[in-house]
Design an enzyme around this catalytic site. Structure first.
Site, PDB file in Angstrom:
ATOM      1  N   THR A 186      88.475  50.391 105.492  1.00 50.04           N
ATOM      2  CA  THR A 186      89.596  49.560 105.070  1.00 50.04           C
ATOM      3  C   THR A 186      90.560  49.390 106.240  1.00 50.04           C
ATOM      4  O   THR A 186      90.689  50.295 107.058  1.00 50.04           O
ATOM      5  CB  THR A 186      90.301  50.297 103.907  1.00 50.04           C
ATOM      6  OG1 THR A 186      89.450  50.258 102.789  1.00 50.04           O
ATOM      7  CG2 THR A 186      91.650  49.710 103.563  1.00 50.04           C
ATOM      8  N   ARG A 191      85.086  46.393  90.349  1.00 55.71           N
ATOM      9  CA  ARG A 191      85.839  47.617  90.661  1.00 55.71           C
ATOM     10  C   ARG A 191      87.006  47.280  91.611  1.00 55.71           C
ATOM     11  O   ARG A 191      86.846  46.569  92.593  1.00 55.71           O
ATOM     12  CB  ARG A 191      84.907  48.630  91.326  1.00 55.71           C
ATOM     13  CG  ARG A 191      85.590  49.929  91.754  1.00 55.71           C
ATOM     14  CD  ARG A 191      85.960  49.913  93.216  1.00 55.71           C
ATOM     15  NE  ARG A 191      86.430  51.208  93.700  1.00 55.71           N
ATOM     16  CZ  ARG A 191      87.091  51.391  94.834  1.00 55.71           C
ATOM     17  NH1 ARG A 191      87.372  50.364  95.597  1.00 55.71           N
ATOM     18  NH2 ARG A 191      87.463  52.589  95.223  1.00 55.71           N
ATOM     19  N   VAL A 192      88.170  47.783  91.312  1.00 54.32           N
ATOM     20  CA  VAL A 192      89.325  47.608  92.196  1.00 54.32           C
ATOM     21  C   VAL A 192      89.829  48.989  92.599  1.00 54.32           C
ATOM     22  O   VAL A 192      89.997  49.861  91.740  1.00 54.32           O
ATOM     23  CB  VAL A 192      90.454  46.813  91.499  1.00 54.32           C
ATOM     24  CG1 VAL A 192      91.665  46.684  92.419  1.00 54.32           C
ATOM     25  CG2 VAL A 192      89.963  45.431  91.080  1.00 54.32           C
ATOM     26  N   ASP A 211      92.422  51.383  95.511  1.00 53.37           N
ATOM     27  CA  ASP A 211      93.849  51.601  95.737  1.00 53.37           C
ATOM     28  C   ASP A 211      94.514  50.540  96.594  1.00 53.37           C
ATOM     29  O   ASP A 211      95.715  50.307  96.465  1.00 53.37           O
ATOM     30  CB  ASP A 211      94.024  52.954  96.447  1.00 53.37           C
ATOM     31  CG  ASP A 211      93.276  52.973  97.781  1.00 53.37           C
ATOM     32  OD1 ASP A 211      92.031  52.857  97.768  1.00 53.37           O
ATOM     33  OD2 ASP A 211      93.935  53.089  98.835  1.00 53.37           O
ATOM     34  N   THR A 226      94.120  54.725 103.222  1.00 52.17           N
ATOM     35  CA  THR A 226      92.672  54.491 103.262  1.00 52.17           C
ATOM     36  C   THR A 226      91.968  55.772 102.818  1.00 52.17           C
ATOM     37  O   THR A 226      92.508  56.865 102.980  1.00 52.17           O
ATOM     38  CB  THR A 226      92.191  54.101 104.673  1.00 52.17           C
ATOM     39  OG1 THR A 226      90.758  54.122 104.699  1.00 52.17           O
ATOM     40  CG2 THR A 226      92.690  55.050 105.759  1.00 52.17           C
ATOM     41  N   GLY A 227      90.781  55.621 102.259  1.00 49.94           N
ATOM     42  CA  GLY A 227      90.034  56.796 101.820  1.00 49.94           C
ATOM     43  C   GLY A 227      89.511  56.618 100.414  1.00 49.94           C
ATOM     44  O   GLY A 227      89.354  55.488  99.945  1.00 49.94           O
TER      45      GLY A 227
HETATM   46  N1  ASP Z   1      90.441  53.004  99.805  1.00 56.63           N
HETATM   47  C1  ASP Z   1      89.438  51.988  99.808  1.00 56.63           C
HETATM   48  C2  ASP Z   1      88.956  51.746  98.388  1.00 56.63           C
HETATM   49  O1  ASP Z   1      88.705  52.705  97.689  1.00 56.63           O
HETATM   50  C3  ASP Z   1      88.290  52.307 100.692  1.00 56.63           C
HETATM   51  C4  ASP Z   1      88.669  52.617 102.110  1.00 56.63           C
HETATM   52  O2  ASP Z   1      89.762  53.076 102.393  1.00 56.63           O
HETATM   53  O3  ASP Z   1      87.869  52.347 103.001  1.00 56.63           O
HETATM   54  O4  ASP Z   1      88.809  50.624  97.989  1.00 56.63           O
END
Ligand code: ASP
Length: 357
Positions: free
Chosen positions: A222, A250-251, A253, A273-274
Site C-alpha cells: 500500500t 473486501r475493504v 483500512d 499500512t499492514g
Molecule cells: N492495509 C492494506 C489493506 O489491508 C494492505 C497494505 O497495507 O498493504 O488493505
C-alpha cells in the site's frame, strides 16, 4: 458530590437549554484545541511517504530491485517536494506523491496492485485535509487509474465522505475522470503471486480462515503520504489494492477514515499500512491522533505506542507514517521493513526499506 448534584438539579441543570447556554460553549472551547502558532514551527514543510510495510526479505532482495524501489520512492518524494517548495498545498503534495507510486508497478496501488480471488483488481483510497477535517474515500473501484484523485473529488465535489464500487465509478465519470481498462492494472508478478497463494491454500499448506489469510499473504505494498505545507496545514492520503486473494468487495483500512488515514491540524496526519483487519479494529490512525491530542505525545511517540502495543496485541504487522505542524515526523513499523522516505525544505531525500536504513 451529593450536594453538588442536588443543587444542580434544583437549578434545572439537566434542562437542555441550560446545557446549551452554560456548558456547551465551555465544552466546545475545550475540544477546539487551537493549532500551534506558526512561531512554534521548526520546519516550513515536510513530506513523508510509505510504499507498504511488507517488504521483500533482505536476503531475497536483488540489488537491482532494491535500486528500483529506492528510485521510485525518491521520485514520489520529488513530485511532492516540487509542489511544497513552490507554496503548493499539503493536499496537492500528498496526491502527487501517491499518484507517482500508483503509476509504478512496484507498489500495491494502481498499476501493479494485488489481485482478488477472481483475478481482478479492486482499489481503495482516502485523503483527509487537516485544516478542515474534510475527507474523501473510495473503495472497490476497478477502472480508476489514480484512485487518490477520485478520493479527492469525493472530498471536494460531493457532500459525502465515501463512495464505493459502481457508485464511485459513476461519480468519476460525472466528474470527467478518465477510466482505464481493467487490464491496465494487472501485472505478471501479481498473477503469479495469486496463483501461488491459491495453490498453497488448496494444497492445505496455508491456514484458511479469513483472519489467518490476512496474516499469511505477503502482499502489502500500500502507498501513503502525509505532508505539512508552508501555510501550516497537514494532509494525509493512502491508496491500495488491499490484500492478495481477498474476496471481491473486501475493504481494508486504507479507505477508512480513522483507521488507515487521518489528518487534523491540531494533532497530526497519519497513513497506515499492514494487516488491514487489525488496523481497522485498532483504529490506528485516529488512536495516534488521540494520543497526541489527549496525552501530548509527539507523533513518533504516539505511533510507537500504537504500532508496538496495539498492533502486536491484535497479532498484526504493519507500520505508519505521521507528521505534525511543527514538522515532527513518525515512521514506525513492527514488520521486517517498510518502504519509506521523507524530505524537508533542504531537499535531501531520506529513503529506507529495512530497520535502520
Ligand atoms: N492495509 C492494506 C489493506 O489491508 C494492505 C497494505 O497495507 O498493504 O488493505
Amino acid at each position: 458530590m451529593y450536594h453538588m448534584k442536588s443543587s444542580r438539579l434544583e437549578n434545572n441543570a439537566f434542562a437542555p437549554w441550560w446545557f446549551l447556554r452554560n456548558l456547551l460553549p465551555e465544552f466546545m472551547s475545550n475540544i477546539a484545541t487551537p493549532a500551534p502558532a506558526a512561531a512554534e514551527r521548526r520546519e516550513s514543510f515536510v513530506l513523508v511517504i510509505h510504499g507498504g510495510a511488507g517488504v521483500i526479505p533482505r536476503e531475497q532482495m536483488p540489488p537491482q530491485k532494491e535500486g528500483e524501489y529506492r528510485a521510485a520512492l525518491k521520485a514520489a518524494l520529488q513530485a511532492g517536494y516540487d509542489l511544497l517548495k513552490t507554496n503548493g498545498t499539503s493536499l496537492d503534495a500528498v496526491s502527487a506523491a501517491i499518484r507517482m507510486m500508483e503509476d509504478s508497478p512496484l507498489f500495491n496501488a494502481g498499476h501493479g496492485a494485488v489481485l482478488n480471488s477472481e483475478g481482478e483488481v479492486e482499489l481503495d483510497a482516502a485523503i483527509m485535509d487537516g485544516a478542515t477535517r474534510k475527507a474523501g474515500a473510495i473503495a472497490a473501484v476497478k477502472h480508476i487509474k489514480n484512485p487518490i484523485d477520485l478520493a479527492r473529488l469525493v472530498m471536494d465535489r460531493s457532500p459525502h465522505v465515501m463512495l464505493v464500487a459502481d457508485g464511485a465509478e459513476a461519480f468519476a465519470a460525472e466528474q470527467g475522470l478518465a477510466k482505464v481498462a481493467r487490464q491496465y492494472f494487472i501485472t505478471e508478478h501479481r498473477q503469479k503471486q495469486l496463483e501461488r497463494i491459491q495453490r498453497e491454500q488448496s494444497s492445505g499448506s496455508k491456514p484458511q480462515s479469513i483472519w489467518q489469510q490476512e496474516r499469511v499473504t505477503d502482499s502489502f505494498g500500500t502507498v501513503g503520504a502525509v505532508a505539512l505545507d508552508r501555510q501550516g496545514n497537514l494532509a494525509a492520503g493512502t491508496s491500495t489494492g488491499g490484500i492478495a486473494n481477498k474476496k471481491p468487495g473486501r475493504v481494508g483500512d486504507s479507505a477508512l477514515i480513522g483507521a488507515g488515514t487521518y489528518a487534523d491540524n491540531a494533532t497530526c496526519a497519519v497513513s497506515a499500512t499492514g494487516h488491514g483487519a487489525y488496523i481497522v479494529r485498532a483504529v490506528v490512525a485516529h488512536d495516534i491522533s488521540a494520543l497526541v491530542e489527549y496525552r501530548g505525545l509527539s507523533p513518533g511517540e504516539a505511533a510507537e505506542l500504537v504500532v508496538k502495543m496495539k498492533l502486536v496485541e491484535f497479532g498484526g504487522e504493519g507500520g505508519v507514517i505521521g507528521a505534525d505542524r511543527k514538522g515532527n515526523i513518525a515512521m514506525q513499523f513492527n514488520s521486517q521493513g517498510m518502504y519509506r522516505g521523507f524530505v524537508r525544505e533542504d531537499g535531501k531525500h531520506f529513503v529506507a526499506i529495512y530497520a535502520g536504513q
